[in-house]
Scaffold this motif. Sequence first.
Motif, PDB file in Angstrom:
ATOM      1  N   SER A  50       2.550  -0.561 -24.276  1.00  0.00           N
ATOM      2  CA  SER A  50       3.595  -0.184 -23.387  1.00  0.00           C
ATOM      3  C   SER A  50       3.694   1.495 -23.112  1.00  0.00           C
ATOM      4  O   SER A  50       3.555   2.200 -22.217  1.00  0.00           O
ATOM      5  CB  SER A  50       4.784  -0.454 -23.435  1.00  0.00           C
ATOM      6  OG  SER A  50       5.194  -0.375 -24.913  1.00  0.00           O
ATOM      7  N   GLU A  51       3.502   2.174 -24.387  1.00  0.00           N
ATOM      8  CA  GLU A  51       3.739   3.603 -24.347  1.00  0.00           C
ATOM      9  C   GLU A  51       2.468   4.183 -23.967  1.00  0.00           C
ATOM     10  O   GLU A  51       2.589   4.948 -23.003  1.00  0.00           O
ATOM     11  CB  GLU A  51       3.817   4.055 -25.960  1.00  0.00           C
ATOM     12  CG  GLU A  51       4.135   5.487 -26.112  1.00  0.00           C
ATOM     13  CD  GLU A  51       5.383   6.056 -25.461  1.00  0.00           C
ATOM     14  OE1 GLU A  51       5.373   7.187 -25.050  1.00  0.00           O
ATOM     15  OE2 GLU A  51       6.333   5.382 -25.180  1.00  0.00           O
ATOM     16  N   LYS A  68       2.439   3.744 -20.026  1.00  0.00           N
ATOM     17  CA  LYS A  68       3.764   4.106 -19.083  1.00  0.00           C
ATOM     18  C   LYS A  68       3.497   4.867 -17.753  1.00  0.00           C
ATOM     19  O   LYS A  68       4.405   4.614 -17.166  1.00  0.00           O
ATOM     20  CB  LYS A  68       4.789   4.479 -19.988  1.00  0.00           C
ATOM     21  CG  LYS A  68       4.466   5.812 -20.558  1.00  0.00           C
ATOM     22  CD  LYS A  68       5.747   6.089 -21.393  1.00  0.00           C
ATOM     23  CE  LYS A  68       5.490   7.517 -22.313  1.00  0.00           C
ATOM     24  NZ  LYS A  68       4.704   8.615 -21.827  1.00  0.00           N
TER      25      LYS A  68
END
Length: 211
Positions: A174-175, A178
Motif C-alpha cells: 500500500s505504501e 500509493k
Amino acid sequence: MNADLVFNYFTTLNDVQKQHFRDLESLYKDWNQKINVVSRKDIDELYLRHVLHSLGIAKIQAFNEGSEILDVGTGGGFPGIPLAIIFPEVKFTLVDAIGKKVKVVQEVIDGLQLENVTAIHSRVEDIDGQFDFIVSRAVAAMPTFVHWTRGKIKKDPAHERKNGIFYLKGGDLSEELKDYKTVQIFDLKDYFQEDFFETKKVVYLPQKFRG
C-alpha cells in the motif's frame, strides 16, 4: 516437487513445452553448482518458488504472438525463461547487471534451445529499443523501477490491456504503490493453492503517456 506442479495449472502445454519445463531442473542444478545464482533451498523447490511463481504473470496476461517483453533484473532467468516457454511466439529480452547471472541464463537458454530469448549483461537504462510489457520480480521499489525503465515501453498497445509493467511482489504494497492511481493488484493465491502464494501478488501498472 517436479514439473508436474506446472502441468497441473497449465493444462494445454505441448510435448516440447513440457520437456522444456522438465529439463529446467537438471540445467539449473548443474549450473548452480558452478555459479551460485539460486539458494540451495530454492533450488530444491525450483518449480514452486521460481518457475510457477514466474508463471503467475501468465495467469494474468497472455502475450500475443510477435509482442516483445523485457525482463529487468532477471537474475537466474526469472520470470523470463518460464514465460518464454509458455509463449514461444513472443520475443523475450532478459537483462541483468551481474555478469555471472547472465552466463547462467545464457547456458539455460542454450540448453533448452530457446530461439525466442536473448540475454544481455547490462543495466536496463542502457538497453536500446521499446517493449510491449516489462516484467520483473521485485528488484526495487516501484518508484525506482519506473524510473529505471522510463522510455522503454511502446506507446501503441498490441493487447487489449495497455502496455506497462507486470511486477511480482509480496507483502503489503500500500505504501509503495500509493501514488499510482491506475495500478491493479492480483493475488496469486486466487490462482495457485500452495501456501507459498498466500502473500504473493502480480502488480500491473499501465504506462502513462503525455498527449
